[in-house]
Design an enzyme around this catalytic site. Structure first.
Site, PDB file in Angstrom:
ATOM      1  CG  ASP A  20      -1.961   1.321   1.304  1.00 17.83           C
ATOM      2  OD1 ASP A  20      -2.347   1.652   0.183  1.00 17.83           O
ATOM      3  OD2 ASP A  20      -1.880   1.762   2.516  1.00 17.83           O
TER       4      ASP A  20
ATOM      5  CG  ASP B 127      -1.502   7.697   0.463  1.00 14.60           C
ATOM      6  OD1 ASP B 127      -0.651   8.718   0.713  1.00 14.60           O
ATOM      7  OD2 ASP B 127      -2.273   7.222  -0.307  1.00 14.60           O
TER       8      ASP B 127
END
Length: 219
Positions: free
Chosen positions: A13, A15
């Site tokens: 991922d 953020d």
């Protein structure tokens, strides 16, 4: 206590995992909430890990979510204040040295390029964004798309996530998941189906196994 995983590819991922964008994102959500007379706490409760349009559908079903999300994205693209690389992100990425990795994020492609550039991180060759899927996290579609791009079977992929929605997406895709306690506490992450939890991204190390696989050591 450390955990070790062997895989053929790692899917990150963005953020909350590779970059710290939380203050920036929350500032935009606070502005949007104030404009629409909404409680920012309700948005914070559901927004982590979701695409903007899906968050808006949940918290404001009376609005045109697609139009609101487009306007929201325009504001985000103009504001990179406070976007930084997470400690250890640059070192971890560069250590792949030919081994397979990708970024699978709920942000749009243009914003991903801008934020990674602002953080001083290289944009990966393999990237799945909000623009590339019909259903975002917690649907498994984004991570399955990432595995497809890499040419790796889902069960041979390892996901690195920070949000319950992303962890759910990875597990639904049939992948093992390591959770980073950056935006959520260890106690909250322990309630998910994550296969391992680390306090910091810097606690994750990778090395080649010699037979084409990746050894991921956590902790």
């Amino acid at each position: 206590m450390s955990h070790k995983f062997t895989c053929n590819a790692v899917l990150f991922d963005l953020d909350g995992v590779l970059i710290d964008s939380t203050p920036n994102i929350l500032r935009h959500w606070k502005t949007w909430a104030d404009e629409h007379g909404m409680d920012i706490r309700e948005i914070e409760r559901v927004a982590h890990g979701l695409r903007t349009v899906e968050t808006m559908r949940l918290v404001a079903p009376h609005l045109d979510a697609e139009q609101e999300a487009r306007l929201f994205a325009e504001h985000e693209l103009k504001d990179l204040t406070g976007i930084t690389a997470v400690e250890g992100a640059r070192e971890l990425i560069t250590s792949f040295n030919g081994m397979k990795w990708a970024v699978v994020t709920s942000g749009c492609r243009k914003l991903v390029h801008l934020r990674m550039g602002q953080a001083g991180l290289p944009v990966p060759e393999y990237l799945v964004t909000a623009d590339d899927v019909i259903s975002g996290k917690p649907s498994p579609e984004p991570y399955l798309k990432g595995a497809q791009l890499l040419g790796v079977k889902p069960q041979n992929c390892l996901v690195v996530e920070d949000a319950p929605a992303g962890i759910e997406a990875g597990t639904k895709a049939g992948m093992r998941v390591v959770a980073v306690a950056s935006t959520h506490t260890r106690a909250m992450l322990a309630e998910t189906q994550a296969d391992g939890i680390v306090d910091r991204l810097a606690d994750i190390r990778i090395s080649p196994t010699g037979d084409g696989q990746i050894l991921v050591t956590c902790g």
